[in-house]
Motif scaffolding. Structure first.
Motif, mmCIF file in Angstrom:
data_model
loop_
_atom_site.group_PDB
_atom_site.id
_atom_site.type_symbol
_atom_site.label_atom_id
_atom_site.label_comp_id
_atom_site.label_asym_id
_atom_site.label_seq_id
_atom_site.Cartn_x
_atom_site.Cartn_y
_atom_site.Cartn_z
ATOM 1 N N GLN A 68 -38.742 -8.397 -10.316
ATOM 2 C CA GLN A 68 -38.973 -10.295 -10.714
ATOM 3 C C GLN A 68 -37.772 -10.378 -11.896
ATOM 4 O O GLN A 68 -37.150 -10.129 -12.490
ATOM 5 C CB GLN A 68 -40.085 -10.118 -12.444
ATOM 6 N N THR A 69 -37.232 -11.570 -10.686
ATOM 7 C CA THR A 69 -35.710 -11.872 -11.405
ATOM 8 C C THR A 69 -36.006 -13.289 -11.260
ATOM 9 O O THR A 69 -36.675 -14.290 -11.605
ATOM 10 C CB THR A 69 -35.032 -12.201 -9.442
ATOM 11 N N GLU A 70 -34.512 -13.709 -11.950
ATOM 12 C CA GLU A 70 -34.472 -15.395 -12.199
ATOM 13 C C GLU A 70 -34.867 -16.240 -10.821
ATOM 14 O O GLU A 70 -35.431 -17.839 -11.266
ATOM 15 C CB GLU A 70 -32.929 -15.480 -12.944
ATOM 16 N N ASP A 71 -34.586 -16.051 -9.909
ATOM 17 C CA ASP A 71 -34.915 -16.352 -8.511
ATOM 18 C C ASP A 71 -36.393 -16.861 -8.176
ATOM 19 O O ASP A 71 -36.204 -17.172 -7.114
ATOM 20 C CB ASP A 71 -33.557 -16.051 -7.911
ATOM 21 N N GLY A 72 -37.064 -15.139 -8.246
ATOM 22 C CA GLY A 72 -38.515 -15.585 -8.259
ATOM 23 C C GLY A 72 -38.420 -14.250 -8.222
ATOM 24 O O GLY A 72 -38.307 -13.192 -8.565
ATOM 25 N N LEU A 73 -39.474 -14.062 -6.930
ATOM 26 C CA LEU A 73 -39.923 -11.833 -7.025
ATOM 27 C C LEU A 73 -39.458 -12.141 -5.281
ATOM 28 O O LEU A 73 -38.489 -12.860 -4.552
ATOM 29 C CB LEU A 73 -41.613 -11.895 -6.308
ATOM 30 N N MET A 74 -38.911 -10.638 -5.378
ATOM 31 C CA MET A 74 -38.540 -9.484 -4.265
ATOM 32 C C MET A 74 -38.775 -8.631 -3.982
ATOM 33 O O MET A 74 -39.014 -7.869 -5.059
ATOM 34 C CB MET A 74 -36.857 -9.529 -4.749
ATOM 35 N N GLN A 134 -31.305 -7.142 -17.416
ATOM 36 C CA GLN A 134 -32.773 -7.818 -17.848
ATOM 37 C C GLN A 134 -33.108 -8.955 -17.021
ATOM 38 O O GLN A 134 -34.025 -9.992 -17.373
ATOM 39 C CB GLN A 134 -31.612 -8.691 -19.740
ATOM 40 N N GLN A 135 -32.518 -9.499 -16.718
ATOM 41 C CA GLN A 135 -32.478 -10.338 -15.160
ATOM 42 C C GLN A 135 -33.304 -9.877 -14.512
ATOM 43 O O GLN A 135 -33.392 -10.932 -13.074
ATOM 44 C CB GLN A 135 -31.395 -11.652 -15.063
ATOM 45 N N HIS A 136 -33.626 -8.508 -13.895
ATOM 46 C CA HIS A 136 -34.100 -7.909 -12.859
ATOM 47 C C HIS A 136 -35.543 -6.792 -12.879
ATOM 48 O O HIS A 136 -34.567 -5.239 -13.361
ATOM 49 C CB HIS A 136 -33.107 -7.483 -11.784
ATOM 50 N N GLY A 137 -36.633 -6.757 -13.601
ATOM 51 C CA GLY A 137 -37.069 -6.261 -14.221
ATOM 52 C C GLY A 137 -38.076 -6.178 -12.995
ATOM 53 O O GLY A 137 -38.338 -6.513 -12.325
ATOM 54 N N ILE A 138 -38.792 -4.502 -12.577
ATOM 55 C CA ILE A 138 -39.758 -4.206 -12.065
ATOM 56 C C ILE A 138 -41.022 -4.395 -12.114
ATOM 57 O O ILE A 138 -41.669 -3.697 -13.303
ATOM 58 C CB ILE A 138 -39.218 -2.399 -11.723
ATOM 59 N N ALA A 139 -41.575 -5.039 -11.388
ATOM 60 C CA ALA A 139 -43.034 -6.064 -11.820
ATOM 61 C C ALA A 139 -44.023 -4.622 -11.528
ATOM 62 O O ALA A 139 -44.862 -4.755 -11.698
ATOM 63 C CB ALA A 139 -43.707 -7.013 -10.780
ATOM 64 N N GLY A 140 -43.501 -4.026 -10.461
ATOM 65 C CA GLY A 140 -44.976 -2.605 -9.714
ATOM 66 C C GLY A 140 -44.273 -2.580 -8.434
ATOM 67 O O GLY A 140 -43.422 -3.028 -7.484
ATOM 68 N N ARG A 141 -45.415 -1.343 -8.059
ATOM 69 C CA ARG A 141 -44.492 -0.402 -6.628
ATOM 70 C C ARG A 141 -45.435 -0.909 -5.590
ATOM 71 O O ARG A 141 -46.917 -1.216 -6.086
ATOM 72 C CB ARG A 141 -44.859 1.562 -6.581
ATOM 73 N N ILE A 142 -45.405 -0.990 -4.770
ATOM 74 C CA ILE A 142 -46.044 -1.608 -3.758
ATOM 75 C C ILE A 142 -46.510 -0.488 -3.125
ATOM 76 O O ILE A 142 -46.013 0.595 -2.357
ATOM 77 C CB ILE A 142 -45.056 -2.645 -2.182
ATOM 78 N N VAL A 143 -48.023 -0.293 -3.012
ATOM 79 C CA VAL A 143 -48.587 0.897 -2.290
ATOM 80 C C VAL A 143 -49.585 0.398 -1.421
ATOM 81 O O VAL A 143 -50.020 1.616 -0.826
ATOM 82 C CB VAL A 143 -49.426 0.962 -3.575
ATOM 83 N N TRP A 144 -49.931 -0.895 -0.525
ATOM 84 C CA TRP A 144 -50.235 -0.710 0.788
ATOM 85 C C TRP A 144 -50.024 -2.151 1.115
ATOM 86 O O TRP A 144 -49.720 -2.752 0.623
ATOM 87 C CB TRP A 144 -51.794 -0.648 0.263
ATOM 88 N N CYS A 145 -49.629 -2.000 2.379
ATOM 89 C CA CYS A 145 -49.956 -3.428 3.027
ATOM 90 C C CYS A 145 -50.857 -3.764 4.030
ATOM 91 O O CYS A 145 -51.661 -2.512 4.714
ATOM 92 C CB CYS A 145 -48.579 -3.459 3.868
ATOM 93 N N GLY A 146 -51.175 -5.104 4.287
ATOM 94 C CA GLY A 146 -52.308 -5.410 4.943
ATOM 95 C C GLY A 146 -51.685 -6.496 6.133
ATOM 96 O O GLY A 146 -50.483 -7.166 5.713
#
Length: 217
Positions: A165-171, A202-214
């Motif tokens: 989660q960044t100032e520019d959106g999600l990555m 502070q500008q780059h928080g970890i929102a979560g880990r990707i565990v599956w892709c479809g």
């Protein structure tokens, strides 16, 4: 031509993706056209796909194939064995937004808790689907992929692909924890790596880990 089997198959789509055939295809790894053909009675799923549906939803395959089921037993697993996971109206990689609990929920999907724990090693109920946008994580993630994010996994010590989660959106990026910084790596070599350090943490928080892709095939 619709058949009894196709009508039962459509019941599954109603149950697990609110009747959205495209999203059911994405969730189960098939193309929308293949799902449409099954619903119209023009095609039948393979044994491997039926086994995949069982692992995802713990459905009664005997009911799906024959229409028969034991008395007082539903065709799908009880609600206590299922977890409703929201799909958030945000995109990761090039989209704008954040995962903070206030996003619009566009859909919800029912996932089997046993499948989550045994197949993905996920025991948290803090889960959400988001859509990937852009090509920075090719070939691992493609534009339009739907990914399942475990919002409880925010520790970069466990290697993997995370949503930042960044100032520019999600990555969506691959993270590697080092002693004094975190390396942020794109699987596509055309995108340079960068670092999260004390001065920009502070500008780059970890929102979560990707565990599956479809994705649709």
């Amino acid at each position: 031509m619709s058949t009894a089997f196709s009508r039962r198959f459509t019941t599954l789509i109603d149950q697990f993706s609110a009747g959205n055939k495209r999203q059911f295809a994405l969730l189960t790894g098939k193309s929308p056209s293949h799902i449409y053909r099954i619903c119209r009675g023009l095609s039948r799923p393979s044994v491997a796909y039926l086994e995949h549906l069982y692992s995802l939803f713990n459905i009664d395959l005997n009911w799906l194939l024959t229409g028969e089921q034991p008395v007082e037993q539903s065709a799908v697993t009880g609600s206590g064995d299922m977890l409703m996971v929201p799909k958030l109206d945000v995109e990761a990689s090039a989209g704008f937004g954040s995962i903070n609990g206030s996003e619009d929920i566009t859909e919800q999907f029912a996932l089997n808790k046993r499948w989550l724990s045994t197949q993905l090693g996920v025991h948290s109920e803090q889960l959400a689907f988001v859509t990937i946008r852009g090509d920075s994580m090719l070939p691992t993630l493609q534009h339009g992929d739907m990914v399942l994010v475990d919002l409880s996994q925010r520790d970069a010590n466990k290697r993997g692909v995370f949503v930042l989660q960044t100032e520019d959106g999600l990555m969506a990026k691959r993270l590697q924890q080092h002693r004094d910084h975190i390396s942020v790596v794109s699987d596509n070599p055309e995108y340079p790596a960068w670092q999260i350090q004390a001065d920009n943490a502070q500008q780059h928080g970890i929102a979560g880990r990707i565990v599956w892709c479809g994705r649709s095939m």
